[in-house]
Design an enzyme around this catalytic site. Structure first.
Site, mmCIF file in Angstrom:
data_model
loop_
_atom_site.group_PDB
_atom_site.id
_atom_site.type_symbol
_atom_site.label_atom_id
_atom_site.label_comp_id
_atom_site.label_asym_id
_atom_site.label_seq_id
_atom_site.Cartn_x
_atom_site.Cartn_y
_atom_site.Cartn_z
ATOM 1 N NE ARG A 223 -4.320 -1.295 0.047
ATOM 2 C CZ ARG A 223 -4.559 -2.279 -0.835
ATOM 3 N NH1 ARG A 223 -3.662 -2.578 -1.757
ATOM 4 N NH2 ARG A 223 -5.698 -2.952 -0.810
ATOM 5 C CG HIS A 271 -4.002 -0.883 -6.829
ATOM 6 N ND1 HIS A 271 -4.292 -0.273 -5.637
ATOM 7 C CD2 HIS A 271 -4.066 -2.213 -6.572
ATOM 8 C CE1 HIS A 271 -4.532 -1.189 -4.712
ATOM 9 N NE2 HIS A 271 -4.394 -2.385 -5.265
HETATM 10 P P1 NDP Z 1 -1.611 -11.326 4.597
HETATM 11 O O1 NDP Z 1 -2.504 -10.844 5.672
HETATM 12 O O2 NDP Z 1 -1.693 -12.743 4.158
HETATM 13 O O3 NDP Z 1 -0.093 -11.052 4.991
HETATM 14 C C1 NDP Z 1 0.304 -9.855 5.586
HETATM 15 C C2 NDP Z 1 1.715 -10.003 6.071
HETATM 16 O O4 NDP Z 1 2.139 -8.756 6.611
HETATM 17 C C3 NDP Z 1 1.832 -11.040 7.200
HETATM 18 O O5 NDP Z 1 3.010 -11.767 7.079
HETATM 19 C C4 NDP Z 1 1.862 -10.152 8.447
HETATM 20 O O6 NDP Z 1 2.534 -10.709 9.557
HETATM 21 C C5 NDP Z 1 2.632 -8.972 7.922
HETATM 22 N N1 NDP Z 1 2.399 -7.802 8.766
HETATM 23 C C6 NDP Z 1 1.235 -7.149 9.005
HETATM 24 N N2 NDP Z 1 1.426 -6.141 9.868
HETATM 25 C C7 NDP Z 1 2.735 -6.156 10.190
HETATM 26 C C8 NDP Z 1 3.538 -5.389 11.038
HETATM 27 N N3 NDP Z 1 3.038 -4.374 11.760
HETATM 28 N N4 NDP Z 1 4.846 -5.698 11.134
HETATM 29 C C9 NDP Z 1 5.374 -6.710 10.431
HETATM 30 N N5 NDP Z 1 4.664 -7.499 9.584
HETATM 31 C C10 NDP Z 1 3.356 -7.217 9.479
HETATM 32 O O7 NDP Z 1 -1.850 -10.350 3.332
HETATM 33 P P2 NDP Z 1 -1.583 -10.660 1.793
HETATM 34 O O8 NDP Z 1 -0.223 -11.229 1.670
HETATM 35 O O9 NDP Z 1 -2.718 -11.392 1.210
HETATM 36 O O10 NDP Z 1 -1.653 -9.182 1.187
HETATM 37 C C11 NDP Z 1 -0.761 -8.197 1.627
HETATM 38 C C12 NDP Z 1 -1.156 -6.857 1.080
HETATM 39 O O11 NDP Z 1 -0.890 -6.773 -0.318
HETATM 40 C C13 NDP Z 1 -2.649 -6.513 1.154
HETATM 41 O O12 NDP Z 1 -3.027 -6.122 2.448
HETATM 42 C C14 NDP Z 1 -2.751 -5.395 0.153
HETATM 43 O O13 NDP Z 1 -2.451 -4.173 0.807
HETATM 44 C C15 NDP Z 1 -1.666 -5.705 -0.850
HETATM 45 N N6 NDP Z 1 -2.213 -6.131 -2.135
HETATM 46 C C16 NDP Z 1 -1.896 -5.395 -3.247
HETATM 47 C C17 NDP Z 1 -2.355 -5.769 -4.466
HETATM 48 C C18 NDP Z 1 -1.935 -5.021 -5.678
HETATM 49 O O14 NDP Z 1 -2.435 -5.296 -6.771
HETATM 50 N N7 NDP Z 1 -1.031 -4.086 -5.566
HETATM 51 C C19 NDP Z 1 -3.236 -6.919 -4.647
HETATM 52 C C20 NDP Z 1 -3.493 -7.630 -3.429
HETATM 53 C C21 NDP Z 1 -2.991 -7.239 -2.225
HETATM 54 P P3 NDP Z 1 1.984 -12.042 10.264
HETATM 55 O O15 NDP Z 1 2.316 -13.146 9.264
HETATM 56 O O16 NDP Z 1 2.762 -12.158 11.497
HETATM 57 O O17 NDP Z 1 0.504 -11.858 10.448
HETATM 58 C C1 OXD Z 2 -5.824 -5.232 -3.118
HETATM 59 C C2 OXD Z 2 -6.488 -6.073 -4.075
HETATM 60 O O1 OXD Z 2 -5.999 -5.427 -1.928
HETATM 61 O O2 OXD Z 2 -6.565 -5.655 -5.239
HETATM 62 O O3 OXD Z 2 -5.063 -4.354 -3.557
HETATM 63 O O4 OXD Z 2 -6.932 -7.162 -3.732
#
Ligand code: NDP
Ligand code: OXD
Length: 308
Positions: A223, A271
């Site tokens: 993000r 995005h």
């Molecule tokens: P998940 O919830 O599966 O994974 C999130 C990861 O971030 C976990 O490993 C989590 O740790 C870690 N995390 C969260 N908060 C913290 C913190 N404060 N400190 C350290 N680590 C942290 O999410 P996804 O992998 O499915 O997706 C991640 C992000 O990707 C989404 O939230 C979205 O913002 C973005 N996204 C972007 C897209 C795009 O097209 N650009 C498409 C889809 C998603 P822990 O494992 O310990 O919980």
């Molecule tokens: C996001 C998505 O979270 O496209 O960015 O799923």
């Protein structure tokens, strides 16, 4: 016959057709009939104002997005109604491909060769083995985990950083705020796949970028709120960072007058790193509804206190 409202902004009819095939015993609608009947399931990314607050009989919100910060910020998600975020093979494949494209393009000098091509200039640049590059992936979840695995399979030295300890085969895991500096120290590439939460805002600032080996690459598909824009520009301009591949921004669409558009070392996509493909995602969303109706625990439920 339970009702499913498809309120996806993009291609709602495409989603609805596939939902009808998956769950023929349900009523699948893209606009709500004015009959006051309960709507237990709403499939939505960013709800139009009033959509959730006015629903009766809401049981599960099925998010079409992996990131749910905007859905939660709408203030319309009723207490006690679970939100299931998007985790599906299409999103995963898209993100793995997108990050692979950016990291390999930078690693193999494609960005620099494009500059040379524009000038008709023929000169080989120094090439480095993947095994000589450190890549740190912030986030080791549904997307960060497979991205880290892919990068390790290409031979990079891969570190992951997460909130709680995570094991990604072939990678070195770091966890918690205190371990962030070590996770990023001397990294050639920093890939952000963190969700937008109060803890991740402004995380990638000049201080963190200066922990990397100078001239490296920042890849942001998590993000935009994680990156301090002014610090990124400063790091690019003082050489502590070589390039940035950005898919997400603090404001989307990126405003026309934003300096990122014109920076020669910033590579922008709108995005589009990983999009929710109806073909793969509807099977996953339909299974969520089936699980709920079988009385089984839901998976990938958003923890509202954590924010992801
Ligand atoms: P998940 O919830 O599966 O994974 C999130 C990861 O971030 C976990 O490993 C989590 O740790 C870690 N995390 C969260 N908060 C913290 C913190 N404060 N400190 C350290 N680590 C942290 O999410 P996804 O992998 O499915 O997706 C991640 C992000 O990707 C989404 O939230 C979205 O913002 C973005 N996204 C972007 C897209 C795009 O097209 N650009 C498409 C889809 C998603 P822990 O494992 O310990 O919980
Ligand atoms: C996001 C998505 O979270 O496209 O960015 O799923």
């Amino acid at each position: 016959m339970s009702r499913i409202l498809i309120a996806a902004r993009t291609n709602p009819e495409g989603f609805a057709t596939l939902f009808r095939a998956e769950l023929p015993e349900h009523e699948v609608v893209t606009t709500l009939p004015d009959d006051g009947a309960p709507t237990p399931y709403v499939v939505v990314g960013l709800p139009p104002p009033g959509l959730l607050a006015s629903r009766t009989g809401l049981e599960v919100i099925v998010s079409t997005n992996a990131g749910v910060e905007q859905l939660l910020a709408s203030g319309e998600v009723p207490d006690g109604v679970p939100v299931v975020r998007m985790v599906d093979p299409g999103l995963r494949a898209g993100m793995v491909e997108w990050v692979a494209g950016r990291v390999l393009s930078w690693h193999r000098n494609l960005f620099a060769y494009l500059d040379q091509q524009a000038e008709g200039h023929w000169a080989q640049l120094p090439e480095v083995l993947a095994a000589e590059r450190i890549v740190t992936v912030l986030g080791a979840g549904a997307l960060g985990g497979p991205v880290a695995t892919m990068l390790a399979s290409l031979g990079f030295v891969v570190r992951t950083w997460s909130r709680t300890p995570r094991t990604v085969p072939g990678c070195t895991g770091f966890a918690g705020r205190d371990a962030l500096d070590d996770a990023v120290a001397s990294a050639d590439v920093l890939v952000n796949l963190l969700p937008a939460t109060a803890q991740t805002i402004d995380l990638i600032d000049h201080g963190l970028l200066s922990r990397m080996r100078s001239g490296g690459l920042l890849v942001n598909a998590g993000r935009g709120s994680a990156v301090v824009d002014a610090d990124l520009l400063c790091a690019l301009d003082d050489g502590s960072l070589g390039a940035a591949a950005l898919d997400v921004f603090r404001q989307e669409p990126l405003p026309a007058d934003h300096p990122f558009w014109r920076h020669p070392r910033i590579f922008i996509t709108p995005h589009s790193a990983a999009i929710t493909h109806p073909r793969t995602s509807v099977a996953v969303m339909a299974e969520t509804i089936r699980r709920h109706e079988r009385g089984e625990p839901l998976v990938n439920v958003v923890d509202r206190a954590r924010g992801y």
